[in-house]
Design a protein around this motif. Structure first.
Motif, PDB file in Angstrom:
ATOM      1  N   LEU A 271       0.807  -1.219   0.000  1.00  0.00           N
ATOM      2  CA  LEU A 271       0.000   0.000   0.000  1.00  0.00           C
ATOM      3  C   LEU A 271       0.836   1.263   0.000  1.00  0.00           C
ATOM      4  N   GLN A 272       2.116   1.130  -0.296  1.00  0.00           N
ATOM      5  CA  GLN A 272       2.995   2.299  -0.258  1.00  0.00           C
ATOM      6  C   GLN A 272       2.494   3.453  -1.142  1.00  0.00           C
ATOM      7  N   PRO A 273       1.945   3.165  -2.347  1.00  0.00           N
ATOM      8  CA  PRO A 273       1.492   4.273  -3.187  1.00  0.00           C
ATOM      9  C   PRO A 273       0.404   5.113  -2.531  1.00  0.00           C
ATOM     10  N   ALA A 274      -0.376   4.513  -1.642  1.00  0.00           N
ATOM     11  CA  ALA A 274      -1.494   5.237  -1.039  1.00  0.00           C
ATOM     12  C   ALA A 274      -1.034   6.531  -0.380  1.00  0.00           C
ATOM     13  N   ARG A 275       0.055   6.446   0.368  1.00  0.00           N
ATOM     14  CA  ARG A 275       0.583   7.604   1.078  1.00  0.00           C
ATOM     15  C   ARG A 275       0.951   8.729   0.112  1.00  0.00           C
ATOM     16  N   ILE A 276       1.694   8.333  -0.937  1.00  0.00           N
ATOM     17  CA  ILE A 276       2.185   9.350  -1.877  1.00  0.00           C
ATOM     18  C   ILE A 276       1.021  10.019  -2.592  1.00  0.00           C
ATOM     19  N   ILE A 277       0.062   9.189  -3.023  1.00  0.00           N
ATOM     20  CA  ILE A 277      -1.076   9.750  -3.745  1.00  0.00           C
ATOM     21  C   ILE A 277      -1.915  10.615  -2.821  1.00  0.00           C
ATOM     22  N   ARG A 278      -2.034  10.184  -1.578  1.00  0.00           N
ATOM     23  CA  ARG A 278      -2.809  10.976  -0.626  1.00  0.00           C
ATOM     24  C   ARG A 278      -2.228  12.373  -0.494  1.00  0.00           C
ATOM     25  N   SER A 279      -0.919  12.436  -0.308  1.00  0.00           N
ATOM     26  CA  SER A 279      -0.323  13.762  -0.111  1.00  0.00           C
ATOM     27  C   SER A 279      -0.486  14.614  -1.367  1.00  0.00           C
ATOM     28  N   GLU A 280      -0.410  13.958  -2.524  1.00  0.00           N
ATOM     29  CA  GLU A 280      -0.586  14.693  -3.781  1.00  0.00           C
ATOM     30  C   GLU A 280      -2.007  15.263  -3.866  1.00  0.00           C
ATOM     31  N   VAL A 281      -2.983  14.387  -3.555  1.00  0.00           N
ATOM     32  CA  VAL A 281      -4.381  14.809  -3.618  1.00  0.00           C
ATOM     33  C   VAL A 281      -4.660  15.920  -2.617  1.00  0.00           C
ATOM     34  N   LEU A 282      -4.040  15.785  -1.438  1.00  0.00           N
ATOM     35  CA  LEU A 282      -4.248  16.811  -0.411  1.00  0.00           C
ATOM     36  C   LEU A 282      -3.855  18.189  -0.918  1.00  0.00           C
ATOM     37  N   SER A 283      -2.754  18.246  -1.673  1.00  0.00           N
ATOM     38  CA  SER A 283      -2.329  19.561  -2.152  1.00  0.00           C
ATOM     39  C   SER A 283      -3.200  20.022  -3.321  1.00  0.00           C
ATOM     40  N   VAL A 284      -3.640  19.078  -4.169  1.00  0.00           N
ATOM     41  CA  VAL A 284      -4.438  19.480  -5.326  1.00  0.00           C
ATOM     42  C   VAL A 284      -5.811  20.007  -4.893  1.00  0.00           C
ATOM     43  N   ARG A 285      -6.383  19.346  -3.890  1.00  0.00           N
ATOM     44  CA  ARG A 285      -7.764  19.705  -3.543  1.00  0.00           C
ATOM     45  C   ARG A 285      -7.878  21.106  -2.945  1.00  0.00           C
ATOM     46  N   GLU A 286      -6.749  21.663  -2.525  1.00  0.00           N
ATOM     47  CA  GLU A 286      -6.793  23.015  -1.976  1.00  0.00           C
ATOM     48  C   GLU A 286      -6.703  24.083  -3.063  1.00  0.00           C
ATOM     49  N   GLN A 287      -6.470  23.635  -4.311  1.00  0.00           N
ATOM     50  CA  GLN A 287      -6.294  24.613  -5.391  1.00  0.00           C
ATOM     51  C   GLN A 287      -7.601  25.349  -5.669  1.00  0.00           C
ATOM     52  N   ASP A 288      -7.439  26.518  -6.261  1.00  0.00           N
ATOM     53  CA  ASP A 288      -8.614  27.345  -6.505  1.00  0.00           C
ATOM     54  C   ASP A 288      -9.576  26.718  -7.505  1.00  0.00           C
ATOM     55  N   TYR A 289      -9.019  26.019  -8.506  1.00  0.00           N
ATOM     56  CA  TYR A 289      -9.940  25.492  -9.508  1.00  0.00           C
ATOM     57  C   TYR A 289     -10.853  24.411  -8.951  1.00  0.00           C
ATOM     58  N   VAL A 290     -10.360  23.694  -7.926  1.00  0.00           N
ATOM     59  CA  VAL A 290     -11.236  22.695  -7.299  1.00  0.00           C
ATOM     60  C   VAL A 290     -12.344  23.389  -6.526  1.00  0.00           C
ATOM     61  N   THR A 291     -11.960  24.426  -5.792  1.00  0.00           N
ATOM     62  CA  THR A 291     -12.969  25.202  -5.062  1.00  0.00           C
ATOM     63  C   THR A 291     -13.996  25.774  -6.027  1.00  0.00           C
ATOM     64  N   ALA A 292     -13.499  26.313  -7.158  1.00  0.00           N
ATOM     65  CA  ALA A 292     -14.408  26.893  -8.145  1.00  0.00           C
ATOM     66  C   ALA A 292     -15.369  25.843  -8.686  1.00  0.00           C
ATOM     67  N   ALA A 293     -14.820  24.660  -8.991  1.00  0.00           N
ATOM     68  CA  ALA A 293     -15.673  23.597  -9.522  1.00  0.00           C
ATOM     69  C   ALA A 293     -16.738  23.222  -8.508  1.00  0.00           C
ATOM     70  N   ARG A 294     -16.328  23.171  -7.243  1.00  0.00           N
ATOM     71  CA  ARG A 294     -17.291  22.799  -6.213  1.00  0.00           C
ATOM     72  C   ARG A 294     -18.363  23.887  -6.081  1.00  0.00           C
ATOM     73  N   ALA A 295     -17.916  25.117  -6.228  1.00  0.00           N
ATOM     74  CA  ALA A 295     -18.852  26.228  -6.070  1.00  0.00           C
ATOM     75  C   ALA A 295     -19.944  26.205  -7.132  1.00  0.00           C
ATOM     76  N   ILE A 296     -19.580  25.814  -8.361  1.00  0.00           N
ATOM     77  CA  ILE A 296     -20.622  25.777  -9.386  1.00  0.00           C
ATOM     78  C   ILE A 296     -21.358  24.453  -9.398  1.00  0.00           C
ATOM     79  N   GLY A 297     -21.094  23.607  -8.395  1.00  0.00           N
ATOM     80  CA  GLY A 297     -21.916  22.419  -8.220  1.00  0.00           C
ATOM     81  C   GLY A 297     -21.526  21.218  -9.058  1.00  0.00           C
ATOM     82  N   VAL A 298     -20.253  21.092  -9.384  1.00  0.00           N
ATOM     83  CA  VAL A 298     -19.803  19.884 -10.082  1.00  0.00           C
ATOM     84  C   VAL A 298     -19.835  18.712  -9.098  1.00  0.00           C
TER      85      VAL A 298
END
Lengths: 396, 324
Positions: A271-298
């Protein structure tokens, strides 16, 4: 369309075509439709010739090999087919882009362009492709002889499993270039067929790793909170004993387990990849475009598929490449301890286990299987290293 | 800080507890009956039944689990095939592994940190390419094969080092279980091959990490500032860059202390080094559930504790990091 400066176009394209003779899928590197088509045609020719020679040597049963590890072989062929399918799409794409007057370079074009200039990546690719070729066309490279079976028809035997007990532990000679082992089997032939096992298990286990570990990391990183905490605790529990010991313990549940169960165990618990991918996702989800997508209800699944995954793909690719090498080493280690690939099948780790006893008298049994492991794993590691530089130029 | 430490320790306890359950269930699910193995070939049915009764193997799982856990901590749990309490079996093998691990770590650090530093300082030179290529090779080499090759070259062909085993050892403080071998010449010669093999992977990883971390730091503004102040290049590199580049390396070393034990499984098996790694393989083969259980818990404990220490050390090295 910009042109690379310095060398005439003819030289560059000839180089690309020559490279593509060994690398299916490298056609991406070419620009125009005709160059691409030529590159794919070149690959096809090399594969066709090898296959034709295999068939003409009377080894129609070349998928089967000497043992029952058909699964790994089939997986390798599936991989090859995938590369071809990608190639066809690629050609199709280039037909369309040819009709347009201008086309700009996208991320992948830039990446392949950078990749083709990185000697590390090309060396890695070449090493891997040579091993893949050997694995796919093992019966062609390996030696064997035919004998009349009890049933009356001629049976081909591979020297990888045929024991020649009068000729055991023979040093390297013309007949056996890398000598024979303690049961008189040809070391070179066993190495050639062992390529199938190593690559098959390595690739399949890694794909499963990415599926399971990737899924866990993605879900944990994206949803955070209790889900994340549970997943991380579970990972911590599994990670707190050495991976090899954990696999040994689980492997004890099916003492007669073959290659398939080995793939599953490594695939699910690595399960070693899980950690690496998690940290990657954690940083991506804070990006503005994710927030924007969520705001318009994607919807969430669409955010994950369309925004998070493509942005985490760079590290996914690097992790995948590197963990193939890791898995090959782990399988070799398990086989070395006698808990990996069951004996008659020619696995590299298993060969080393047998060689251990004869280290004083038969050095060739110990040296060559290890070299095979090193070359293959080195290929994956150096490719992963180069991909890390190429996929994320910000890091350089 | 203290609150954080306590919380981490609580987490460790929870993780270890869950792990004991996991390992116990795995052991119980394994086919094969330890009582049959203990009784030996051609044993009477009554003997096997007697052993089962004696070890409580016919009791329900929770009862057996409790026997394992309480026995492990009170020292009453007997190894099934070693005729000794489990803790003694492990304690007798432990000094060898620690000795090997420490030597491996020293060799790894002594080679990898200077190599990583030099290759970062002389970036894109021949030296850098050599170091990075060799380090990448080091990651790709299976430990056990490397040990075999060292045995072949130095033991068999050149004949200057002993091929396997531990050699002479001396009992410290008169305790028979605490034996160290590197103090004797023979024991030291035996130690070289396994510890170099064990160090190979750590060496490669540390060199890569040191290089990457050093390169990162050299790009920082304060290195520029230090140079602009007119400091000597050596001082800039050592005082300003290296000390800051060290933090990730130290963390990694901490994690490696745990993984050295894991790497010992293969190295010790190859070189017949009588440590806990080989004990694990042996116990699994003998189906000695008690020893496997005890050893798995011990390894997990070691791992977890080293992680906690790494976390705390990280905050100590880098004052910007605080846990609350």
């Amino acid at each position: 369309m910009t042109r690379r400066r310095g060398q005439p176009r003819f030289v560059l394209e000839t180089r690309d075509v020559l490279l593509s003779l060994l690398l299916p899928g490298l056609g991406h590197l070419a620009r125009g439709f005709w160059t691409k088509a030529l590159m794919y045609l070149g690959t096809l020719t090399v594969f066709g010739i090898t296959m034709g020679m295999a068939v003409s040597k009377g080894r129609l049963s070349w998928i089967a090999g000497p043992s029952d590890y058909w699964f790994s072989t089939v997986m390798l062929f599936v991989m090859l087919m995938l590369i071809w399918i990608i190639g066809i799409f690629d050609l199709n794409h280039s037909v369309r882009s040819r009709t347009e007057r201008h086309y700009s370079f996208g991320y992948w074009q830039m990446t392949t362009r950078r990749f083709s200039k990185d000697p590390k990546g090309i060396i890695g690719m070449l090493l891997i492709l040579v091993t893949v070729h050997i694995a796919l066309f093992a019966p062609f490279f390996a030696s064997g002889h035919s004998f009349k079976g009890v049933e009356g028809y001629v049976k081909p035997v591979s020297h990888a499993i045929h024991m020649d007990l009068r000729n055991f532990r023979a040093p390297p000679s013309n007949e056996h270039p890398l000598g024979t082992d303690h049961l008189g089997r040809d070391v070179l032939d066993r190495l050639i067929f062992g390529t199938r096992i190593a690559l098959g298990i390595g690739v399949v286990a890694t794909l499963l790793n990415m599926l399971f570990g990737g899924f866990l990391g993605l879900v944990g990183g994206f949803f955070r909170g209790a889900t994340d905490a549970t997943i991380m605790r579970a990972l911590e529990i599994v990670n707190s004993i050495p991976f090899l010991v954990l696999v040994l313990l689980i492997r004890g549940l099916w003492p007669g387990g073959g290659i398939l169960s080995l793939m599953l165990i490594l695939g699910i618990f690595g399960l070693q990849p899980a950690r690496i991918i998690r940290s990657e996702v954690l940083s991506v989800r804070e990006q503005d475009y994710v927030t924007a997508a969520r705001a318009i209800g994607v919807p969430t699944w669409r955010i994950i598929l369309k925004y998070v995954l493509p942005n985490a793909i760079a590290s996914l690719i690097v992790v995948t490449t590197m963990s193939i090498g890791v898995n090959i080493i782990v399988v070799a280690g398990l086989s070395f301890l006698g808990h990996g690939v069951p004996p008659p099948a020619p696995s590299w780790g298993g060969m080393l286990q047998q060689a251990q006893e004869f280290i004083r008298t038969a050095w060739w049994m110990a040296v060559f299987p290890g070299l095979c492991i090193v070359v293959t794993v080195f290929g994956f590691n150096i490719l992963g290293d180069s991909l890390r530089d190429v996929l994320d130029p910000k890091l350089k | 800080m203290i609150g954080y430490t306590l919380r981490r320790l609580l987490q460790v306890v929870f993780t270890l507890f869950a792990l004991t359950v996991l390992v116990f269930v795995l052991l119980k699910l394994m086919p094969g009956d330890p009582a049959v193995v203990m009784a030996g070939i051609g044993a009477q049915l009554e003997t096997i039944e007697g052993i089962r009764e004696e070890l409580g193997l016919n009791r329900p799982w929770p009862v057996q689990y409790w026997r394992f856990i309480s026995g492990l901590f009170s020292g009453r749990l007997q190894a099934m095939t070693y005729h000794k309490p489990v803790y003694l079996v492990i304690a007798q093998r432990l000094p060898a592994t620690i000795e090997l691990g420490l030597f491996g770590l020293i060799i790894a650090l002594a080679v990898s940190i200077p190599a990583g530093l030099l290759s970062a300082i002389y970036r894109n030179s021949l030296l850098d390419y050599t170091v990075t290529t060799v380090a990448l090779m080091g990651i790709s080499i299976p430990v056990f094969w490397f040990a075999l090759m060292l045995m072949l070259v130095f033991g068999v062909i050149l004949g200057i080092l002993p091929v396997s085993g531990r050699g002479d050892s001396i009992a410290l403080f008169g305790w028979q279980w605490l034996r160290v071998s590197f103090v004797t010449w023979d024991g030291f010669r035996h130690l070289i091959i396994p510890s170099v093999a064990l160090a190979s992977v750590q060496m490669a990883m540390n060199a890569r990490l040191t290089r990457a971390s050093m390169l990162e730091v050299l790009r920082e503004e304060y290195v520029n500032t230090a140079r602009a102040k007119g400091l000597k290049e050596r001082i800039v590199l050592i005082k300003h860059a290296f000390r800051n580049a060290l933090a990730p390396v130290v963390t990694n070393v901490g994690i490696q202390v745990g993984t050295l034990i894991a790497g010992a499984v293969l190295t010790e098996t190859t070189t017949a080094w009588p440590g806990v790694g080989r004990l694990m393989v042996e116990a699994l083969q003998r189906q000695d559930q008690a020893v496997v259980f005890g050893l798995a818990i011990f390894m997990a404990f070691f791992f977890q504790i080293s992680y906690v220490i790494v976390d705390l050390m990280y905050a100590y090295i880098d004052p910007r990091i605080t846990y609350d």
